[in-house]
Design a protein around this motif. Structure first.
Motif, PDB file in Angstrom:
ATOM      1  N   ASP A 157     -22.780  -2.448 -12.180  1.00  0.00           N
ATOM      2  CA  ASP A 157     -21.847  -1.869 -13.161  1.00  0.00           C
ATOM      3  C   ASP A 157     -21.014  -0.767 -12.521  1.00  0.00           C
ATOM      4  O   ASP A 157     -19.816  -0.630 -12.804  1.00  0.00           O
ATOM      5  CB  ASP A 157     -22.622  -1.294 -14.345  1.00  0.00           C
ATOM      6  CG  ASP A 157     -23.338  -2.371 -15.159  1.00  0.00           C
ATOM      7  OD1 ASP A 157     -22.880  -3.524 -15.122  1.00  0.00           O
ATOM      8  OD2 ASP A 157     -24.346  -2.049 -15.809  1.00  0.00           O
ATOM      9  N   LEU A 158     -21.645   0.020 -11.667  1.00  0.00           N
ATOM     10  CA  LEU A 158     -20.922   1.080 -10.961  1.00  0.00           C
ATOM     11  C   LEU A 158     -19.806   0.507 -10.094  1.00  0.00           C
ATOM     12  O   LEU A 158     -18.662   0.976 -10.128  1.00  0.00           O
ATOM     13  CB  LEU A 158     -21.905   1.880 -10.110  1.00  0.00           C
ATOM     14  CG  LEU A 158     -21.302   2.906  -9.130  1.00  0.00           C
ATOM     15  CD1 LEU A 158     -20.606   4.018  -9.895  1.00  0.00           C
ATOM     16  CD2 LEU A 158     -22.376   3.461  -8.215  1.00  0.00           C
ATOM     17  N   LEU A 159     -20.120  -0.535  -9.338  1.00  0.00           N
ATOM     18  CA  LEU A 159     -19.116  -1.122  -8.438  1.00  0.00           C
ATOM     19  C   LEU A 159     -18.009  -1.817  -9.215  1.00  0.00           C
ATOM     20  O   LEU A 159     -16.864  -1.871  -8.752  1.00  0.00           O
ATOM     21  CB  LEU A 159     -19.793  -2.087  -7.468  1.00  0.00           C
ATOM     22  CG  LEU A 159     -20.726  -1.422  -6.440  1.00  0.00           C
ATOM     23  CD1 LEU A 159     -21.396  -2.476  -5.564  1.00  0.00           C
ATOM     24  CD2 LEU A 159     -19.973  -0.430  -5.580  1.00  0.00           C
ATOM     25  N   ASP A 160     -18.337  -2.365 -10.397  1.00  0.00           N
ATOM     26  CA  ASP A 160     -17.288  -2.948 -11.241  1.00  0.00           C
ATOM     27  C   ASP A 160     -16.218  -1.904 -11.544  1.00  0.00           C
ATOM     28  O   ASP A 160     -15.013  -2.190 -11.488  1.00  0.00           O
ATOM     29  CB  ASP A 160     -17.884  -3.455 -12.556  1.00  0.00           C
ATOM     30  CG  ASP A 160     -18.631  -4.776 -12.402  1.00  0.00           C
ATOM     31  OD1 ASP A 160     -18.433  -5.451 -11.368  1.00  0.00           O
ATOM     32  OD2 ASP A 160     -19.420  -5.116 -13.308  1.00  0.00           O
ATOM     33  N   GLU A 161     -16.655  -0.684 -11.875  1.00  0.00           N
ATOM     34  CA  GLU A 161     -15.706   0.384 -12.188  1.00  0.00           C
ATOM     35  C   GLU A 161     -14.975   0.865 -10.936  1.00  0.00           C
ATOM     36  O   GLU A 161     -13.792   1.194 -10.988  1.00  0.00           O
ATOM     37  CB  GLU A 161     -16.432   1.558 -12.850  1.00  0.00           C
ATOM     38  CG  GLU A 161     -16.976   1.244 -14.240  1.00  0.00           C
ATOM     39  CD  GLU A 161     -15.883   0.800 -15.185  1.00  0.00           C
ATOM     40  OE1 GLU A 161     -14.831   1.471 -15.238  1.00  0.00           O
ATOM     41  OE2 GLU A 161     -16.072  -0.221 -15.862  1.00  0.00           O
ATOM     42  N   VAL A 162     -15.679   0.902  -9.811  1.00  0.00           N
ATOM     43  CA  VAL A 162     -15.061   1.377  -8.569  1.00  0.00           C
ATOM     44  C   VAL A 162     -13.913   0.466  -8.156  1.00  0.00           C
ATOM     45  O   VAL A 162     -12.812   0.940  -7.836  1.00  0.00           O
ATOM     46  CB  VAL A 162     -16.110   1.475  -7.442  1.00  0.00           C
ATOM     47  CG1 VAL A 162     -15.425   1.690  -6.093  1.00  0.00           C
ATOM     48  CG2 VAL A 162     -17.080   2.617  -7.715  1.00  0.00           C
ATOM     49  N   VAL A 163     -14.129  -0.847  -8.166  1.00  0.00           N
ATOM     50  CA  VAL A 163     -13.088  -1.761  -7.673  1.00  0.00           C
ATOM     51  C   VAL A 163     -11.883  -1.792  -8.602  1.00  0.00           C
ATOM     52  O   VAL A 163     -10.775  -2.123  -8.182  1.00  0.00           O
ATOM     53  CB  VAL A 163     -13.640  -3.187  -7.443  1.00  0.00           C
ATOM     54  CG1 VAL A 163     -14.717  -3.193  -6.378  1.00  0.00           C
ATOM     55  CG2 VAL A 163     -14.165  -3.801  -8.725  1.00  0.00           C
ATOM     56  N   LYS A 164     -12.066  -1.425  -9.891  1.00  0.00           N
ATOM     57  CA  LYS A 164     -10.916  -1.353 -10.794  1.00  0.00           C
ATOM     58  C   LYS A 164      -9.896  -0.316 -10.330  1.00  0.00           C
ATOM     59  O   LYS A 164      -8.700  -0.468 -10.565  1.00  0.00           O
ATOM     60  CB  LYS A 164     -11.383  -0.996 -12.211  1.00  0.00           C
ATOM     61  CG  LYS A 164     -12.078  -2.115 -12.955  1.00  0.00           C
ATOM     62  CD  LYS A 164     -12.491  -1.634 -14.339  1.00  0.00           C
ATOM     63  CE  LYS A 164     -13.277  -2.693 -15.087  1.00  0.00           C
ATOM     64  NZ  LYS A 164     -13.721  -2.207 -16.423  1.00  0.00           N
ATOM     65  N   GLY A 165     -10.394   0.750  -9.691  1.00  0.00           N
ATOM     66  CA  GLY A 165      -9.498   1.819  -9.257  1.00  0.00           C
ATOM     67  C   GLY A 165      -8.919   1.636  -7.877  1.00  0.00           C
ATOM     68  O   GLY A 165      -8.104   2.451  -7.432  1.00  0.00           O
ATOM     69  N   LEU A 166      -9.323   0.563  -7.166  1.00  0.00           N
ATOM     70  CA  LEU A 166      -8.826   0.359  -5.805  1.00  0.00           C
ATOM     71  C   LEU A 166      -7.416  -0.213  -5.829  1.00  0.00           C
ATOM     72  O   LEU A 166      -7.088  -1.044  -6.679  1.00  0.00           O
ATOM     73  CB  LEU A 166      -9.757  -0.586  -5.038  1.00  0.00           C
ATOM     74  CG  LEU A 166     -11.184  -0.087  -4.801  1.00  0.00           C
ATOM     75  CD1 LEU A 166     -11.970  -1.119  -4.004  1.00  0.00           C
ATOM     76  CD2 LEU A 166     -11.180   1.251  -4.073  1.00  0.00           C
ATOM     77  N   PRO A 167      -6.567   0.184  -4.914  1.00  0.00           N
ATOM     78  CA  PRO A 167      -5.211  -0.373  -4.862  1.00  0.00           C
ATOM     79  C   PRO A 167      -5.242  -1.834  -4.471  1.00  0.00           C
ATOM     80  O   PRO A 167      -6.137  -2.288  -3.753  1.00  0.00           O
ATOM     81  CB  PRO A 167      -4.525   0.485  -3.781  1.00  0.00           C
ATOM     82  CG  PRO A 167      -5.645   0.966  -2.906  1.00  0.00           C
ATOM     83  CD  PRO A 167      -6.822   1.163  -3.821  1.00  0.00           C
ATOM     84  N   VAL A 168      -4.257  -2.570  -4.956  1.00  0.00           N
ATOM     85  CA  VAL A 168      -4.139  -3.983  -4.622  1.00  0.00           C
ATOM     86  C   VAL A 168      -3.509  -4.112  -3.250  1.00  0.00           C
ATOM     87  O   VAL A 168      -2.491  -3.490  -2.954  1.00  0.00           O
ATOM     88  CB  VAL A 168      -3.279  -4.723  -5.679  1.00  0.00           C
ATOM     89  CG1 VAL A 168      -3.105  -6.181  -5.309  1.00  0.00           C
ATOM     90  CG2 VAL A 168      -3.911  -4.580  -7.057  1.00  0.00           C
ATOM     91  N   ASP A 169      -4.129  -4.913  -2.365  1.00  0.00           N
ATOM     92  CA  ASP A 169      -3.555  -5.055  -1.026  1.00  0.00           C
ATOM     93  C   ASP A 169      -2.385  -6.028  -1.047  1.00  0.00           C
ATOM     94  O   ASP A 169      -2.153  -6.736  -2.022  1.00  0.00           O
ATOM     95  CB  ASP A 169      -4.617  -5.499  -0.007  1.00  0.00           C
ATOM     96  CG  ASP A 169      -5.244  -6.842  -0.349  1.00  0.00           C
ATOM     97  OD1 ASP A 169      -4.512  -7.744  -0.782  1.00  0.00           O
ATOM     98  OD2 ASP A 169      -6.470  -6.991  -0.188  1.00  0.00           O
ATOM     99  N   ARG A 170      -1.626  -6.062   0.037  1.00  0.00           N
ATOM    100  CA  ARG A 170      -0.382  -6.837   0.079  1.00  0.00           C
ATOM    101  C   ARG A 170      -0.629  -8.329  -0.091  1.00  0.00           C
ATOM    102  O   ARG A 170       0.146  -9.036  -0.728  1.00  0.00           O
ATOM    103  CB  ARG A 170       0.344  -6.575   1.403  1.00  0.00           C
ATOM    104  CG  ARG A 170       0.877  -5.152   1.512  1.00  0.00           C
ATOM    105  CD  ARG A 170       1.568  -4.914   2.840  1.00  0.00           C
ATOM    106  NE  ARG A 170       2.071  -3.566   2.942  1.00  0.00           N
ATOM    107  CZ  ARG A 170       2.673  -3.095   4.023  1.00  0.00           C
ATOM    108  NH1 ARG A 170       2.842  -3.861   5.096  1.00  0.00           N
ATOM    109  NH2 ARG A 170       3.107  -1.853   4.043  1.00  0.00           N
ATOM    110  N   ASP A 171      -1.712  -8.819   0.479  1.00  0.00           N
ATOM    111  CA  ASP A 171      -2.002 -10.250   0.345  1.00  0.00           C
ATOM    112  C   ASP A 171      -2.229 -10.605  -1.116  1.00  0.00           C
ATOM    113  O   ASP A 171      -1.775 -11.643  -1.590  1.00  0.00           O
ATOM    114  CB  ASP A 171      -3.239 -10.621   1.171  1.00  0.00           C
ATOM    115  CG  ASP A 171      -2.962 -10.543   2.667  1.00  0.00           C
ATOM    116  OD1 ASP A 171      -1.775 -10.607   3.043  1.00  0.00           O
ATOM    117  OD2 ASP A 171      -3.921 -10.408   3.445  1.00  0.00           O
TER     118      ASP A 171
END
Length: 439
Positions: A157-171
């Motif tokens: 659950d923690l990582l679900d929230e973390v990846v929501k805030g990560l920027p989208v990469d160019r690919d």
């Protein structure tokens, strides 16, 4: 190790379990774990993956702002450098120890940063940590997530929230669907003419007779490297007039369906005839479909309306307070500004405001105007977080949901638009009440 991957830094007081969590997330035993505090002093990095997103996890030494140890200043500096380089941060606290003054100090430091922060309460496998969980709302970071770094409880659950805030990469950006832009309005306001002016050729049939366009027509193009789908729609009529013929009924129905599958709505108004109630109804339908919306005053070359009064009427009647342009499909006046505006609206529609930044704004708002509620009891706001995009959706924690009035909800929404320029963007604000201990 690729330096282009986003970085997630683990921040916290000494001996709260940061290295254990680092090992859990990276699936390694690279970080040394020991019961005494201060074992980790340098930053340690490891690769991790969750839900198809790859990122770098950074383990830091514990931040003790009061420490007088010889290496204390250097450990704090290393942690602050790691935070400055990060795309997201995990603030780890010791749930068994309970909320402490040093947690407030680190939370204040994190709120001043522009990095999205996820609050994790460690040792959640213990009854004491479970009982203490709600106390951590007071830090103003956001929802506390109970985890056990040692046993893996809640880490997903923690990582679900973390990846929501990560920027989208160019690919990933290149794989995204095009921006879907619906051109809507009542019949014969020049929707197809505007589409042809944007495209520079005769893609759709244009006629002075209302109802020429019977179906929603998709046209794909590439604008400044961004794929866009323009959707020309049939004119929307008043609800009582849609059943004149089956063709008109289904044409209007498809126009509404086009709004449902679009992110941006360009509401075309005949500026020669002036703004009418049906134009405002079309804008309302766009808002109900949760589209970012702009008003295009077409036929401006032959218009005599008072623009200031007209725009004031739109702002008074349409909750989103949409942006607007004066254009002419015939003379091509302002046509070159339409696609940049649509692209800008999409950027705001899909953007995420960092939690720390949002709560700095909320704190300033509280200072400017203390909130009032129903009766003698006043509403209190504790924190705000944006947890969805496209459209933006926010949660505001208050002392009691029943105290939130319609006027206060509109006030908060309008101040949010003013602060971040969210004109024409549909906003969803959920108010959630907390225990009376915070009142």
């Amino acid at each position: 190790m690729s330096s282009t991957k986003p970085r997630v830094v683990i921040i916290g007081y000494p001996n709260v379990g940061k290295s254990t969590l680092f090992n859990r997330i990276t699936g390694s035993r690279d970080a040394v774990v020991a019961p005494e505090s201060g074992v980790t002093r340098d930053r340690k990095e490891g690769e991790a993956e969750w839900c198809g997103r790859e990122f770098i996890v950074v383990d830091t030494g514990g931040i003790d702002l009061q420490s007088e140890e010889p290496l204390g200043d250097e450990v704090r500096r290393q942690a602050q450098v790691a935070l400055a380089e990060a795309s997201a941060a995990i603030f780890l606290v010791d749930g068994k120890a309970g909320l402490a003054p040093q947690d407030h100090e680190i939370a204040a430091l994190l709120r001043r940063s522009s990095v999205p922060v996820v609050l994790a309460v460690n040792k959640y496998d213990s009854k004491l940590a479970q009982d203490n969980l709600n106390d951590y709302w007071q830090l103003g970071i956001g929802e506390p997530i109970g985890v056990s770094a040692e046993h893996g409880l809640g880490v997903g659950d923690l990582l679900d929230e973390v990846v929501k805030g990560l920027p989208v990469d160019r690919d990933e950006e290149q794989e995204h669907d095009p921006i879907r832009v619906a051109i809507v309005g009542r019949p014969n306001v020049g929707k197809s003419s505007l589409l042809n002016a944007i495209l520079g050729d005769e893609r759709t049939i244009v006629s002075a007779r209302p109802g020429t366009t019977r179906d929603a027509i998709d046209t794909d193009l590439l604008f400044e490297g961004t794929p866009i789908t323009l959707i020309d729609t049939a004119g929307l009529r008043r609800p009582g007039k849609r059943t004149t013929t089956d063709v008109e009924y289904y044409s209007s129905l498809r126009a509404l369906q086009a709004l449902e599958r679009s992110q941006i709505a360009l509401v075309v108004v005949d500026a020669h005839e002036g703004l009418v109630d049906l134009d405002l109804q079309v804008a309302y339908e766009a808002q109900r479909a949760k589209c970012a919306t702009a008003i295009l005053f077409n036929k401006w070359d032959i218009s005599e309306i008072d623009l200031d009064l007209t725009v004031a009427r739109v702002k008074a009647k349409v909750q989103m307070r949409p942006r607007w342009l004066t254009v002419s499909a015939l003379t091509r006046r302002g046509v070159d500004r339409i696609l940049p505006l649509a692209k800008e609206l999409h950027g705001q529609y899909s953007a995420r405001i960092p939690t720390a930044e949002l709560n700095r704004w909320l704190e300033q708002l509280r200072a400017q105007r203390p909130a009032t509620g129903k009766g003698a009891k006043a509403i209190k706001t504790f924190y705000a977080v944006q947890y969805e995009t496209s459209p933006p959706r926010f949660k505001v924690m208050v002392n009691a949901r029943s105290l939130v009035t319609r006027s206060y909800a509109y006030y908060l929404e309008n101040r949010l638009r003013e602060e971040y320029g969210l004109w024409g963007i549909p906003l969803v604000i959920d108010f959630e009440g907390k225990e009376e201990r915070y009142s």
